[in-house]
Design a protein around this motif. Structure first.
Motif, PDB file in Angstrom:
ATOM      1  N   UNK A 134      34.908  27.261  38.577  1.00 46.75           N
ATOM      2  CA  UNK A 134      33.713  28.102  38.427  1.00 46.75           C
ATOM      3  C   UNK A 134      34.043  29.360  37.630  1.00 46.75           C
ATOM      4  N   UNK A 135      35.162  30.012  37.960  1.00 46.75           N
ATOM      5  CA  UNK A 135      35.560  31.220  37.226  1.00 46.75           C
ATOM      6  C   UNK A 135      35.889  30.900  35.770  1.00 46.75           C
ATOM      7  N   UNK A 136      36.465  29.728  35.539  1.00 40.77           N
ATOM      8  CA  UNK A 136      36.763  29.315  34.161  1.00 40.77           C
ATOM      9  C   UNK A 136      35.477  29.172  33.353  1.00 40.77           C
ATOM     10  N   UNK A 137      34.455  28.546  33.950  1.00 42.18           N
ATOM     11  CA  UNK A 137      33.157  28.412  33.278  1.00 42.18           C
ATOM     12  C   UNK A 137      32.531  29.783  33.014  1.00 42.18           C
ATOM     13  N   UNK A 138      32.621  30.660  34.016  1.00 42.38           N
ATOM     14  CA  UNK A 138      32.010  31.991  33.903  1.00 42.38           C
ATOM     15  C   UNK A 138      32.611  32.759  32.730  1.00 42.38           C
ATOM     16  N   UNK A 139      33.943  32.804  32.673  1.00 46.14           N
ATOM     17  CA  UNK A 139      34.591  33.573  31.605  1.00 46.14           C
ATOM     18  C   UNK A 139      34.420  32.906  30.240  1.00 46.14           C
ATOM     19  N   UNK A 140      34.272  31.591  30.229  1.00 50.37           N
ATOM     20  CA  UNK A 140      33.968  30.908  28.961  1.00 50.37           C
ATOM     21  C   UNK A 140      32.599  31.344  28.458  1.00 50.37           C
ATOM     22  N   UNK A 141      31.627  31.436  29.376  1.00 49.41           N
ATOM     23  CA  UNK A 141      30.283  31.879  28.991  1.00 49.41           C
ATOM     24  C   UNK A 141      30.267  33.351  28.582  1.00 49.41           C
ATOM     25  N   UNK A 142      31.163  34.142  29.157  1.00 53.47           N
ATOM     26  CA  UNK A 142      31.275  35.550  28.774  1.00 53.47           C
ATOM     27  C   UNK A 142      31.981  35.724  27.428  1.00 53.47           C
ATOM     28  N   UNK A 143      32.560  34.645  26.909  1.00 52.06           N
ATOM     29  CA  UNK A 143      33.291  34.732  25.648  1.00 52.06           C
ATOM     30  C   UNK A 143      34.736  35.161  25.814  1.00 52.06           C
ATOM     31  N   UNK A 144      35.220  35.215  27.064  1.00 56.59           N
ATOM     32  CA  UNK A 144      36.614  35.603  27.326  1.00 56.59           C
ATOM     33  C   UNK A 144      37.452  34.333  27.435  1.00 56.59           C
ATOM     34  N   UNK A 145      37.782  33.794  26.269  1.00 55.97           N
ATOM     35  CA  UNK A 145      38.388  32.468  26.190  1.00 55.97           C
ATOM     36  C   UNK A 145      39.764  32.410  26.853  1.00 55.97           C
ATOM     37  N   UNK A 146      40.570  33.428  26.651  1.00 55.65           N
ATOM     38  CA  UNK A 146      41.928  33.418  27.203  1.00 55.65           C
ATOM     39  C   UNK A 146      41.896  33.399  28.728  1.00 55.65           C
ATOM     40  N   UNK A 147      41.043  34.232  29.319  1.00 56.77           N
ATOM     41  CA  UNK A 147      40.917  34.263  30.782  1.00 56.77           C
ATOM     42  C   UNK A 147      40.394  32.932  31.298  1.00 56.77           C
ATOM     43  N   UNK A 148      39.408  32.381  30.596  1.00 55.68           N
ATOM     44  CA  UNK A 148      38.853  31.082  30.970  1.00 55.68           C
ATOM     45  C   UNK A 148      39.933  30.005  30.937  1.00 55.68           C
ATOM     46  N   UNK A 149      40.712  29.978  29.865  1.00 61.62           N
ATOM     47  CA  UNK A 149      41.781  28.978  29.729  1.00 61.62           C
ATOM     48  C   UNK A 149      42.782  29.076  30.874  1.00 61.62           C
ATOM     49  N   UNK A 150      43.116  30.304  31.262  1.00 62.25           N
ATOM     50  CA  UNK A 150      44.082  30.497  32.351  1.00 62.25           C
ATOM     51  C   UNK A 150      43.558  29.926  33.666  1.00 62.25           C
TER      52      UNK A 150
END
Length: 511
Positions: A134-150
């Motif tokens: 869920x957090x990965x999806x959230x940060x991907x939608x926020x445009x924070x790709x590195x955080x999402x990938x982690x």
């Protein structure tokens, strides 16, 4: 009977039969959850129904599984309801329930709540995979790709390299346009894991998108066999239907490849020439780093569509069917700015599928198209469709763009006021603008052929036949409602269409 109707019928039976409650144990939960992760929804539902057949109450684990089934069926509102009920049924499964609420909130577009629920889930259980997804999806939608990938990588490790987590990671990379990276994620995982139907099918879809047609057909054929072996005949048949309609087209394409090559080169040369002739007359407007959120009532059904900003930012034009019978409508444009709709204007002709959404607070004037930017389509001209198709899968923040030509200046059955196009249109494109190469809006998307009905009636599936409402119908509708002339806007070359028109295209959510 459809899966959804079947599910409702099952719940009614549970309420009507007076037996003791049955608590699903951990092993039973994990077995059904694996079926959901393998996208074998019918089998998961049947197994759950069998376990609950002598109970008039749903245990917390059952409610969580039902929530997961609804999520897989793209019903996040209903999924959220069952996850939330589980928190009142038992505290022992709060971690799973909160994670489910987080994933449901992501699909509903409520990222603030999604983040809150995901963090609650991790507080209850620091090793929980779904909360990290869920957090990965959230940060991907926020445009924070590195955080999402982690977060995706953590979820994959915590799940012992589960293929469902790997598919989730790859799907987000596809949404970001990084198909090669998505393919590498899956292929690296399959070096150690035995492939399953959903993963093989996703790999086939990536091959298709990237133009490797032979590989796509091979992989999707293999996926169909895997689904069939796993008892998921519905998915197997869908792939076979795709194969039966795609393989002949591919053979025709290869057969004509030599004869069409010179013409393709000529078209590329003309496009290059156009780029030199046309220069943008304004700077591109960049989207916000963090788009504003759309808040909806989780207990009400939600529908989505697309639209375009008009009248100095005061209006949004869309299809009537996108917002019909809605009491609440909210929009977000391609830059991430949200506006609420105050009221709706509909055409006097009840058969016209158009609507004007009057905003409580106007968008900036330079986001708006003018009436002088709208024209009738010409047969054979190149067009670009913008909008938000399949938003729960492809995303809700960045509009998509597809291209084609105007194939006919009348609709299905020679309907006047409509025109046929070859550009792809999917669920959610309705109401989105259709531009020509000069940036003029020649119409808005309205629908596509019902391929299932035509297959049943005529024995074949037509491809690339979609419909828009013509610019002249739109101008007649707007002029009827206008009190003053709209502000003039500049025209732009097709190569800048996406960046220039992005502020004008909106995502619509109605309840």
């Amino acid at each position: 009977m459809s899966k959804l109707k079947y599910l409702k019928f099952f719940f009614i039976i549970l309420i009507c039969v007076n037996f003791k409650a049955y608590a699903i144990n951990q092993n039973q939960y994990l077995t059904i959850n694996k079926l959901v992760e393998a996208e074998n929804i019918n089998q998961a539902f049947n197994d759950l129904k069998l376990l609950q057949k002598n109970s008039n109450k749903l245990s917390a684990r059952s409610q969580i599984l039902i929530g997961k089934i609804y999520l897989a069926m793209e019903k996040p509102g209903k999924a959220f309801t069952f996850f939330e009920k589980a928190t009142f049924t038992s505290v022992s499964t709060d971690d799973l329930a909160y994670a489910g609420m987080a994933l449901s909130s992501v699909k509903l577009g409520n990222l603030t709540d999604a983040k809150k629920y995901a963090e609650k889930a991790l507080k209850e259980n620091p090793d929980l995979v779904d909360a990290r997804l869920a957090l990965a999806y959230i940060y991907a939608d926020y445009g924070k790709e590195k955080t999402s990938d982690n977060y995706f990588k953590e979820a994959i490790i915590k799940s012992s390299n589960s293929l469902s987590s790997i598919r989730a990671f790859a799907t987000v990379k596809m949404r970001q346009g990084k198909h090669k990276e998505a393919k590498n994620i899956i292929e690296n995982a399959l070096l150690e894991k035995k492939p399953d139907g959903p993963t093989t099918d996703l790999l086939g879809k990536i091959s298709w998108i990237t133009g490797n047609l032979d590989e796509a057909i091979r992989l999707r054929t293999k996926a169909s066999e895997m689904f069939k072996k796993a008892g998921n005949t519905e998915r197997a048949e869908k792939i076979l239907l795709w194969l039966n309609t795609t393989v002949p087209e591919k053979k025709i394409h290869n057969k004509n490849k030599k004869t069409t090559k010179p013409r393709q080169n000529k078209i590329k040369k003309e496009q290059t020439k156009d780029k030199k002739l046309t220069k943008p007359k304004k700077n591109y407007l960049k989207p916000q780093t963090q788009p504003e959120e759309i808040f909806v009532n989780k207990n009400k059904p939600t529908s989505t569509g697309s639209g375009v900003i008009l009248n100095n930012g005061k209006w949004v034009l869309t299809n009537k069917h996108v917002i019909e019978n809605s009491s609440y409508i909210i929009v977000r444009n391609g830059l991430g700015k949200v506006r609420e709709v105050e009221r709706v204007k509909l055409p006097q002709n009840k058969y016209e599928d158009l609507a004007i959404l009057i905003l409580k607070n106007a968008y900036p004037e330079n986001y708006s198209l003018s009436i002088n930017d709208i024209k009738e389509p010409d047969p054979g001209e190149q067009i670009y469709v913008m909008g938000y198709p399949m938003s729960s899968i492809l995303g809700r923040y960045n509009p998509s763009i597809s291209q084609g030509i105007v194939s006919k200046t009348s609709g299905f059955g020679e309907t006047s006021g409509e025109f046929q196009i070859t550009a792809k249109i999917n669920l959610g494109n309705s109401g989105g603008p259709i531009f020509n190469k000069k940036g003029e809006m020649v119409g808005i998307s309205v629908g596509k052929l019902n391929k299932g009905e035509i297959l049943k009636k005529d024995g074949y599936i037509p491809e690339d036949v979609n419909v828009g409402i013509s610019g002249n119908v739109i101008t007649n509708f707007i002029n009827f409602s206008l009190q003053e002339k709209l502000t003039q806007r500049e025209k732009y070359d097709a190569t800048q269409i996406y960046k220039i028109m992005r502020p004008s295209v909106v995502f619509i959510v109605s309840q």
